[in-house]
Design a protein around this motif. Structure first.
Motif, PDB file in Angstrom:
ATOM      1  N   PHE A  42       0.801  -1.225   0.000  1.00 35.05           N
ATOM      2  CA  PHE A  42       0.000   0.000   0.000  1.00 35.05           C
ATOM      3  C   PHE A  42       0.838   1.282   0.000  1.00 35.05           C
ATOM      4  CE2 PHE A  42      -3.360  -2.938   1.362  1.00 35.05           C
ATOM      5  CZ  PHE A  42      -4.320  -2.595   0.436  1.00 35.05           C
ATOM      6  N   ASN A  43       2.033   1.234   0.541  1.00 32.15           N
ATOM      7  CA  ASN A  43       2.849   2.444   0.595  1.00 32.15           C
ATOM      8  C   ASN A  43       3.901   2.539  -0.500  1.00 32.15           C
ATOM      9  OD1 ASN A  43       1.506   3.526   2.833  1.00 32.15           O
ATOM     10  ND2 ASN A  43       2.726   2.267   4.217  1.00 32.15           N
ATOM     11  N   HIS A  44       4.104   1.449  -1.243  1.00 33.48           N
ATOM     12  CA  HIS A  44       5.160   1.491  -2.250  1.00 33.48           C
ATOM     13  C   HIS A  44       4.765   0.817  -3.565  1.00 33.48           C
ATOM     14  CE1 HIS A  44       7.752   3.016   0.902  1.00 33.48           C
ATOM     15  NE2 HIS A  44       7.386   2.005   1.654  1.00 33.48           N
ATOM     16  N   VAL A  45       4.521  -0.479  -3.526  1.00 34.57           N
ATOM     17  CA  VAL A  45       4.355  -1.276  -4.745  1.00 34.57           C
ATOM     18  C   VAL A  45       3.246  -0.741  -5.648  1.00 34.57           C
ATOM     19  CG1 VAL A  45       3.674  -3.543  -5.646  1.00 34.57           C
ATOM     20  CG2 VAL A  45       5.368  -3.379  -3.816  1.00 34.57           C
ATOM     21  N   ARG A  46       2.108  -0.434  -5.100  1.00 33.05           N
ATOM     22  CA  ARG A  46       1.006  -0.026  -5.976  1.00 33.05           C
ATOM     23  C   ARG A  46       1.245   1.322  -6.642  1.00 33.05           C
ATOM     24  NH1 ARG A  46      -4.427   1.471  -2.673  1.00 33.05           N
ATOM     25  NH2 ARG A  46      -3.578   3.195  -1.466  1.00 33.05           N
ATOM     26  N   MET A  47       2.209   2.106  -6.138  1.00 32.00           N
ATOM     27  CA  MET A  47       2.521   3.396  -6.752  1.00 32.00           C
ATOM     28  C   MET A  47       3.731   3.326  -7.681  1.00 32.00           C
ATOM     29  SD  MET A  47       1.734   5.738  -3.453  1.00 32.00           S
ATOM     30  CE  MET A  47       2.317   4.542  -2.276  1.00 32.00           C
ATOM     31  N   LEU A  48       4.481   2.233  -7.626  1.00 28.86           N
ATOM     32  CA  LEU A  48       5.709   2.125  -8.410  1.00 28.86           C
ATOM     33  C   LEU A  48       5.512   2.291  -9.918  1.00 28.86           C
ATOM     34  CD1 LEU A  48       7.686  -0.667  -6.519  1.00 28.86           C
ATOM     35  CD2 LEU A  48       8.265   1.750  -6.681  1.00 28.86           C
ATOM     36  N   PRO A  49       4.452   1.745 -10.528  1.00 24.26           N
ATOM     37  CA  PRO A  49       4.308   1.956 -11.976  1.00 24.26           C
ATOM     38  C   PRO A  49       4.226   3.429 -12.365  1.00 24.26           C
ATOM     39  CG  PRO A  49       2.906   0.141 -11.282  1.00 24.26           C
ATOM     40  CD  PRO A  49       3.447   0.795 -10.027  1.00 24.26           C
ATOM     41  N   SER A  50       3.486   4.224 -11.613  1.00 18.85           N
ATOM     42  CA  SER A  50       3.411   5.654 -11.944  1.00 18.85           C
ATOM     43  C   SER A  50       4.713   6.365 -11.586  1.00 18.85           C
ATOM     44  CB  SER A  50       2.216   6.314 -11.257  1.00 18.85           C
ATOM     45  OG  SER A  50       2.340   6.222  -9.860  1.00 18.85           O
ATOM     46  N   TRP A  51       5.375   5.946 -10.522  1.00 16.90           N
ATOM     47  CA  TRP A  51       6.673   6.538 -10.172  1.00 16.90           C
ATOM     48  C   TRP A  51       7.692   6.247 -11.263  1.00 16.90           C
ATOM     49  CZ3 TRP A  51       7.581   5.049  -4.341  1.00 16.90           C
ATOM     50  CH2 TRP A  51       6.671   5.753  -3.552  1.00 16.90           C
ATOM     51  N   LYS A  52       7.632   5.035 -11.802  1.00 17.12           N
ATOM     52  CA  LYS A  52       8.586   4.656 -12.857  1.00 17.12           C
ATOM     53  C   LYS A  52       8.456   5.597 -14.050  1.00 17.12           C
ATOM     54  CE  LYS A  52       9.600   0.900 -16.067  1.00 17.12           C
ATOM     55  NZ  LYS A  52       9.150  -0.400 -16.548  1.00 17.12           N
ATOM     56  N   GLN A  53       7.218   5.970 -14.391  1.00 15.75           N
ATOM     57  CA  GLN A  53       6.994   6.855 -15.535  1.00 15.75           C
ATOM     58  C   GLN A  53       7.274   8.309 -15.198  1.00 15.75           C
ATOM     59  OE1 GLN A  53       2.972   6.056 -16.746  1.00 15.75           O
ATOM     60  NE2 GLN A  53       3.580   4.323 -18.008  1.00 15.75           N
ATOM     61  N   GLY A  54       6.756   8.790 -14.074  1.00 13.89           N
ATOM     62  CA  GLY A  54       6.842  10.211 -13.769  1.00 13.89           C
ATOM     63  C   GLY A  54       8.014  10.620 -12.902  1.00 13.89           C
ATOM     64  N   PHE A  55       8.457   9.745 -12.029  1.00 11.12           N
ATOM     65  CA  PHE A  55       9.510  10.070 -11.077  1.00 11.12           C
ATOM     66  C   PHE A  55      10.463   8.874 -10.934  1.00 11.12           C
ATOM     67  CE2 PHE A  55       5.487  12.024  -9.821  1.00 11.12           C
ATOM     68  CZ  PHE A  55       5.818  13.367  -9.895  1.00 11.12           C
ATOM     69  N   PRO A  56      11.183   8.534 -11.983  1.00  5.32           N
ATOM     70  CA  PRO A  56      12.015   7.322 -11.928  1.00  5.32           C
ATOM     71  C   PRO A  56      13.070   7.336 -10.825  1.00  5.32           C
ATOM     72  CG  PRO A  56      12.466   8.602 -13.916  1.00  5.32           C
ATOM     73  CD  PRO A  56      11.299   9.230 -13.246  1.00  5.32           C
ATOM     74  N   ALA A  57      13.482   8.511 -10.371  1.00  7.14           N
ATOM     75  CA  ALA A  57      14.471   8.581  -9.297  1.00  7.14           C
ATOM     76  C   ALA A  57      13.920   8.020  -7.991  1.00  7.14           C
ATOM     77  CB  ALA A  57      14.931  10.024  -9.093  1.00  7.14           C
ATOM     78  N   TYR A  58      12.599   7.945  -7.866  1.00 11.26           N
ATOM     79  CA  TYR A  58      11.977   7.441  -6.647  1.00 11.26           C
ATOM     80  C   TYR A  58      11.888   5.910  -6.607  1.00 11.26           C
ATOM     81  CZ  TYR A  58      10.621  11.928  -4.700  1.00 11.26           C
ATOM     82  OH  TYR A  58      10.647  13.173  -4.136  1.00 11.26           O
ATOM     83  N   VAL A  59      12.193   5.245  -7.701  1.00  9.04           N
ATOM     84  CA  VAL A  59      12.149   3.781  -7.726  1.00  9.04           C
ATOM     85  C   VAL A  59      13.484   3.266  -7.192  1.00  9.04           C
ATOM     86  CG1 VAL A  59      11.888   1.717  -9.152  1.00  9.04           C
ATOM     87  CG2 VAL A  59      10.552   3.774  -9.668  1.00  9.04           C
ATOM     88  N   HIS A  60      13.420   2.536  -6.097  1.00 11.53           N
ATOM     89  CA  HIS A  60      14.615   2.014  -5.426  1.00 11.53           C
ATOM     90  C   HIS A  60      15.425   1.143  -6.385  1.00 11.53           C
ATOM     91  CE1 HIS A  60      17.030  -0.304  -2.576  1.00 11.53           C
ATOM     92  NE2 HIS A  60      16.758   0.638  -1.679  1.00 11.53           N
ATOM     93  N   PRO A  61      16.761   1.223  -6.329  1.00 11.13           N
ATOM     94  CA  PRO A  61      17.599   0.417  -7.231  1.00 11.13           C
ATOM     95  C   PRO A  61      17.394  -1.093  -7.096  1.00 11.13           C
ATOM     96  CG  PRO A  61      18.927   2.069  -6.094  1.00 11.13           C
ATOM     97  CD  PRO A  61      17.556   2.142  -5.508  1.00 11.13           C
ATOM     98  N   ALA A  62      16.916  -1.550  -5.957  1.00  7.52           N
ATOM     99  CA  ALA A  62      16.658  -2.988  -5.795  1.00  7.52           C
ATOM    100  C   ALA A  62      15.501  -3.453  -6.667  1.00  7.52           C
ATOM    101  CB  ALA A  62      16.363  -3.315  -4.336  1.00  7.52           C
TER     102      ALA A  62
END
Length: 193
Positions: A27-47
């Motif tokens: 709820f705090n990370h995974v479900r938002m990762l697809p939009s972060w990947k597109q709009g804010f890729p720096a927020y996607v953890h390197p792991a």
């Protein structure tokens, strides 16, 4: 596995806070990762090597050790004892195409405010290396997001400081003297000539 072993394994899962950890990761990370990947890729953890939204509320993340698929399902259920409808849900986690966790979840009670969903039961649990990875990944994701927020805030602050410096420099410049129009030009403008 005997019934006693089953009960003991479920008790250990609760003691290790695995349901809470998985809910937090989702709820705090995974479900938002697809939009972060597109709009804010720096927020996607390197792991997180890759993230794909397979469907609404269904996300696949790929890490060094494997692939996770998180699937959230929300529904409204009638509870005869309470004579009312309540929201319930399930969170299903697959690791490398194997079902490893199925949680029954619901919105928090009044004393559990601050949480988005709370685990109420464990239908399926398969122990494995995925537990250690998600347990380690949860605080890493939160820390990484906080670091990115701090970097963004520092960048914004630098930009604001730069604007303030520019305003100050411009305010120190002597005002440009505006020429008054000649008497002839003023008179001709008044007459519309």
């Amino acid at each position: 596995m005997t019934d006693d072993d089953y009960v003991v394994s479920r008790h250990i899962v609760w003691q290790m806070n695995i349901p809470e950890t998985v809910l937090d990761v989702y709820f705090n990370h995974v479900r938002m990762l697809p939009s972060w990947k597109q709009g804010f890729p720096a927020y996607v953890h390197p792991a997180i090597r890759d993230v794909v939204e397979l469907a609404p509320n269904k996300t696949k993340i790929i890490t060094e050790t494997g692939e996770y698929v998180f699937a959230f399902d929300e529904r409204t259920t009638f509870v005869p004892e309470a004579a009312q409808f309540v929201r319930t849900g399930t969170l299903v986690v697959h690791y490398n195409n194997t079902l490893v966790l199925l949680l029954n979840i619901s919105p928090p009670d009044h004393d559990e405010l601050g949480k988005s969903w709370v685990a109420r039961g464990i239908e399926e649990f398969e122990d494995g290396e995925w537990v250690a990875e998600l347990t380690q990944l949860d605080p890493q994701l939160a820390t990484y997001e906080a670091e990115q927020n701090q970097k963004d805030e520092a960048l914004r602050q630098n930009e604001l400081n730069g604007l303030d410096e520019l305003r100050e420099k411009l305010s120190r410049l002597l005002p440009v003297k505006v020429e008054k129009p000649s008497w002839f030009r003023w008179f001709s403008q008044r007459l519309g000539i």
